[in-house]
Design an enzyme around this catalytic site. Structure first.
Site, PDB file in Angstrom:
ATOM      1  N   HIS A 194      -7.658   2.295   5.828  1.00  0.00           N
ATOM      2  CA  HIS A 194      -8.949   2.543   6.460  1.00  0.00           C
ATOM      3  C   HIS A 194      -9.631   1.191   6.711  1.00  0.00           C
ATOM      4  O   HIS A 194      -9.051   0.142   6.469  1.00  0.00           O
ATOM      5  CB  HIS A 194      -9.791   3.467   5.582  1.00  0.00           C
ATOM      6  CG  HIS A 194      -9.087   4.746   5.269  1.00  0.00           C
ATOM      7  ND1 HIS A 194      -8.680   5.623   6.253  1.00  0.00           N
ATOM      8  CD2 HIS A 194      -8.665   5.288   4.096  1.00  0.00           C
ATOM      9  CE1 HIS A 194      -8.056   6.646   5.703  1.00  0.00           C
ATOM     10  NE2 HIS A 194      -8.032   6.468   4.391  1.00  0.00           N
ATOM     11  N   THR A 239       0.821  -1.213   0.000  1.00  0.00           N
ATOM     12  CA  THR A 239       0.000   0.000   0.000  1.00  0.00           C
ATOM     13  C   THR A 239       0.850   1.256   0.000  1.00  0.00           C
ATOM     14  O   THR A 239       1.981   1.245   0.480  1.00  0.00           O
ATOM     15  CB  THR A 239      -0.979   0.018   1.202  1.00  0.00           C
ATOM     16  OG1 THR A 239      -1.769   1.205   1.126  1.00  0.00           O
ATOM     17  CG2 THR A 239      -0.261  -0.001   2.543  1.00  0.00           C
ATOM     18  N   ARG A 240       0.286   2.332  -0.563  1.00  0.00           N
ATOM     19  CA  ARG A 240       0.937   3.646  -0.520  1.00  0.00           C
ATOM     20  C   ARG A 240      -0.016   4.658   0.101  1.00  0.00           C
ATOM     21  O   ARG A 240       0.221   5.857   0.058  1.00  0.00           O
ATOM     22  CB  ARG A 240       1.364   4.109  -1.918  1.00  0.00           C
ATOM     23  CG  ARG A 240       0.370   3.847  -3.029  1.00  0.00           C
ATOM     24  CD  ARG A 240       0.714   4.604  -4.277  1.00  0.00           C
ATOM     25  NE  ARG A 240      -0.028   5.839  -4.293  1.00  0.00           N
ATOM     26  CZ  ARG A 240      -1.193   6.009  -4.902  1.00  0.00           C
ATOM     27  NH1 ARG A 240      -1.756   5.026  -5.576  1.00  0.00           N
ATOM     28  NH2 ARG A 240      -1.808   7.179  -4.864  1.00  0.00           N
ATOM     29  N   ARG A 287      -8.107  -3.715  -6.819  1.00  0.00           N
ATOM     30  CA  ARG A 287      -8.534  -3.017  -8.029  1.00  0.00           C
ATOM     31  C   ARG A 287      -7.472  -1.968  -8.395  1.00  0.00           C
ATOM     32  O   ARG A 287      -6.965  -1.276  -7.531  1.00  0.00           O
ATOM     33  CB  ARG A 287      -9.865  -2.323  -7.708  1.00  0.00           C
ATOM     34  CG  ARG A 287     -10.525  -1.705  -8.870  1.00  0.00           C
ATOM     35  CD  ARG A 287     -11.780  -0.983  -8.412  1.00  0.00           C
ATOM     36  NE  ARG A 287     -12.474  -0.423  -9.570  1.00  0.00           N
ATOM     37  CZ  ARG A 287     -12.126   0.709 -10.135  1.00  0.00           C
ATOM     38  NH1 ARG A 287     -11.115   1.414  -9.662  1.00  0.00           N
ATOM     39  NH2 ARG A 287     -12.794   1.155 -11.189  1.00  0.00           N
ATOM     40  N   HIS A 297      -9.563  -1.458   3.982  1.00  0.00           N
ATOM     41  CA  HIS A 297      -8.287  -2.166   3.789  1.00  0.00           C
ATOM     42  C   HIS A 297      -8.077  -3.231   4.866  1.00  0.00           C
ATOM     43  O   HIS A 297      -7.567  -4.311   4.595  1.00  0.00           O
ATOM     44  CB  HIS A 297      -7.125  -1.176   3.816  1.00  0.00           C
ATOM     45  CG  HIS A 297      -7.277  -0.053   2.838  1.00  0.00           C
ATOM     46  ND1 HIS A 297      -7.631   1.218   3.223  1.00  0.00           N
ATOM     47  CD2 HIS A 297      -7.160  -0.033   1.498  1.00  0.00           C
ATOM     48  CE1 HIS A 297      -7.718   1.979   2.156  1.00  0.00           C
ATOM     49  NE2 HIS A 297      -7.437   1.262   1.095  1.00  0.00           N
TER      50      HIS A 297
END
Ligand code: PPS
Length: 576
Positions: free
Chosen positions: A203, A198-199, A292, A206
């Site tokens: 929340h 992740t970057r 996605r 996730h």
């Protein structure tokens, strides 16, 4: 850790770090070598080469490997490798090199991090690289923009002998090398691990997604955020890491682990997903989550996406068996209000109401201080985001006046200064033309070059003031549009920016001629005088335009206060 315990995780790890004796030998020899100061991106690439995160690479790609990677996504020997890891340099620097040359690779402070033995020097055909790797030659793609407009024109390939890793002072305990991550897994007895790349801040969606992924494949979870280079405009990694640390508590005890990856992302969508999976395999994971639009660069300016939302999943699917990392694909997660739970969008029953908050909407809620609901994220994440993204009424801002000499900029700026002090809450600095010329730019004249330097200095100081949540009032002539816009871009990163055009006609300024300068300019005593013998470019992007022939300084200052209020930077009714 005995080898047999580490083996189940990942393949052979390359370790480019040499022993102390060899390091001393290389440093000694490097006195006669040319030095290359690594760019930020090269520093991150070198770090991941050194630690083996880019195994099986042993250095920057040579030409044959590069050509093969661009065209076929494989190294010359057929090994799957989707991203060209190249050392781009200037033509001048490359001129002094030949095959067999040694180069000292240094960080910004000049510390020698590694030795490169040059094998190849070539001028890449960048268009082909862009199309082959990123599927587009449009400079709207951030990596293509970097390739065309930032990267050097010549590539140098060769093996790397590493002396020391780039130094990071932040979150050291979380910066784990692939070998360290593998060792932790082995120590904890984690045989199956699913990694989450992740970057962004994490929340609830996730967390739900990663928990589901881990449960689906019966694995532990490695939260593996990128702390190198991500997409411009992303939340800074300091804020994100504090938020990840907080979110970690939301997982069942001992099931999830956090480690930071100093990767320079390319936002290369499908190819980047394969690259990410290889990097994670090197860290010893068995599964990798792809959601996605994985590592997507956003859209073209016409709204078209660069890649399809599930292209990355499709490409990785084709290669997962070869890689030995299983992909855990995920659809977009949405909140189902009636059930108070998150579901993948394709599992939501028809007609059921779903909720989501886009990145843009979240930024707007932070900027206005509006509520961020608990179904969306956790209070501890909101707290971290609000610390670095205060509402506009608490951010700093710059009011940038532009207009002819004698147009009334200083008078209005002084009136505004007093009004802002009366409102209170933030320190105010006035960077009037004369003040700046006395304190910052005393050596400068009025050529275009000098005026640009002057305005750039003002912009820099104003951006710092804005970053520190103060108010900067700037009142130079600033006759050139391009440099005004440059300042606007720089300052807006940190807070508010309002351009005020003091549109007093030249005849009126000349009539007033408070300092007698217009008379001197007409007489040719003062050269390059704005409006008389030097240009003034009227702004096309003024937020407030003031005609001092119909408005008093008091009224003008009031107009600006109202504009600031409308934009949310002043909250005269609420907390100041
Ligand atoms: S600039 O173009 O933004 O860098 O100019 P600035 O720093 O605002 O300085 C403008 C003031 O310098 C005096 N002055 C001149 N102005 C324009 N052109 C020439 N050649 C020139 N020479 C001296 C002038 O008093 C300007 O002050 P203001 O307050 O604008 O009247």
């Amino acid at each position: 850790m005995p080898d047999h315990l580490i083996k189940p995780h990942g393949g052979e790890l390359v370790d480019l770090v040499v022993d102390e004796d060899r390091a001393a030998e290389l440093k000694e020899a490097s006195r006669d070598w040319p030095s290359w100061d690594l760019t930020d991106r090269q520093l991150y690439d070198l770090e991941l080469l050194m630690t083996g995160a880019f195994s099986p690479l042993r250095g920057f790609l040579g030409q044959a490997d590069y050509d093969s990677v661009v065209d076929t996504m494989r190294l010359g020997d057929g090994t799957l490798w989707p991203m060209p890891i190249t050392l781009d340099v200037t033509a001048e620097f490359a001129d002094g090199l030949e095959s067999g040359s040694r180069v000292a690779l240094r960080d910004a402070e000049g510390v020698m991090l590694a030795a490169l033995t040059v094998s190849d020097i070539w001028t890449p055909y960048k268009q082909r690289e862009a199309e082959g790797v990123f599927g587009t030659a449009s400079a709207e793609h951030p990596a293509v923009d970097y390739l065309f407009n930032t990267a050097g024109d010549v590539y140098v390939g060769g093996q790397v002998e590493a002396i020391q890793r780039p130094v990071h002072y932040d979150f050291r305990a979380l910066r784990l090398t692939p070998a360290e991550v593998r060792t932790r897994f082995a120590k904890m007895g984690w045989r199956k691990v699913v990694a989450f790349q992740t970057r962004n801040p994490m929340h609830r969606a996730h967390v739900e997604l990663t928990r589901r992924a881990a449960a689906e494949v019966g694995a532990n979870l490695l939260i593996h955020p990128v702390v190198g280079m991500t997409k411009p405009g992303d939340v800074d990694h300091y804020t994100r890491v504090r938020a990840y640390q907080a979110v970690l508590e939301r997982y069942p005890r001992q099931t999830a682990m956090l480690a930071l990856l100093p990767l320079a992302m390319r936002m290369g969508g499908p190819r980047e997903a394969v690259w990410h999976a290889i990097i994670r395999k090197n860290h010893g994971v068995t599964h990798f989550i792809v959601g996605r639009d994985h590592a997507g660069p956003g859209n073209h300016s016409n709204g078209d996406p660069f890649y399809g939302p599930y292209d990355a999943q499709e490409l990785l699917k084709q290669h997962e068996a070869e890689l030995g990392v299983e992909m855990v694909p995920f659809k977009l997660m949405v909140y189902v209000e009636d059930r108070d739970e998150y579901l993948p969008i394709d599992e939501v029953p028809e007609g059921v109401k779903t909720l989501s908050i886009s990145g843009t909407e979240l930024r707007e809620r932070l900027a206005t201080g509006r509520e961020i609901p608990e179904w969306f994220t956790y209070p501890e994440v909101v707290k971290e985001l609000r610390r670095t993204h205060p509402p506009r009424s608490k951010q700093g801002f710059t009011v940038f006046f532009t207009g002819l000499s004698g147009s009334g900029k200083s008078t209005i700026a002084n009136a505004l200064l007093v009004k802002l002090l009366e409102i209170g809450g933030r320190p105010v600095t006035l960077l009037d033309g004369d003040i700046v010329r006395k304190n910052l730019s005393s050596e400068l004249g009025f050529s275009k070059e000098h005026r640009d330097i002057n305005i750039r200095r003002i912009g820099f100081v104003a951006s710092e003031i804005t970053k520190h949540r103060g108010i900067a009032l700037c009142a130079p002539i600033a006759p050139y549009d391009a440099i005004r816009k440059e300042n606007k871009a720089m300052i807006s990163q940190y807070g508010g920016y309002i351009l005020v055009f003091v549109d007093t006609p030249l005849e009126v300024c000349e009539q007033r001629d408070r300092k007698g300068l217009y008379a001197k300019a007409r007489a040719g005593i003062i050269k390059e005088f704005t409006g008389i013998s030097d240009p003034y470019e009227v702004p096309d992007d003024a937020d407030v335009t003031i005609d001092t022939t119909v408005m008093s300084p008091e009224e003008a200052a009031n107009e600006i206060v109202l504009a600031l209020e409308r934009a949310g930077y002043i909250d005269v009714n609420g907390e100041r």
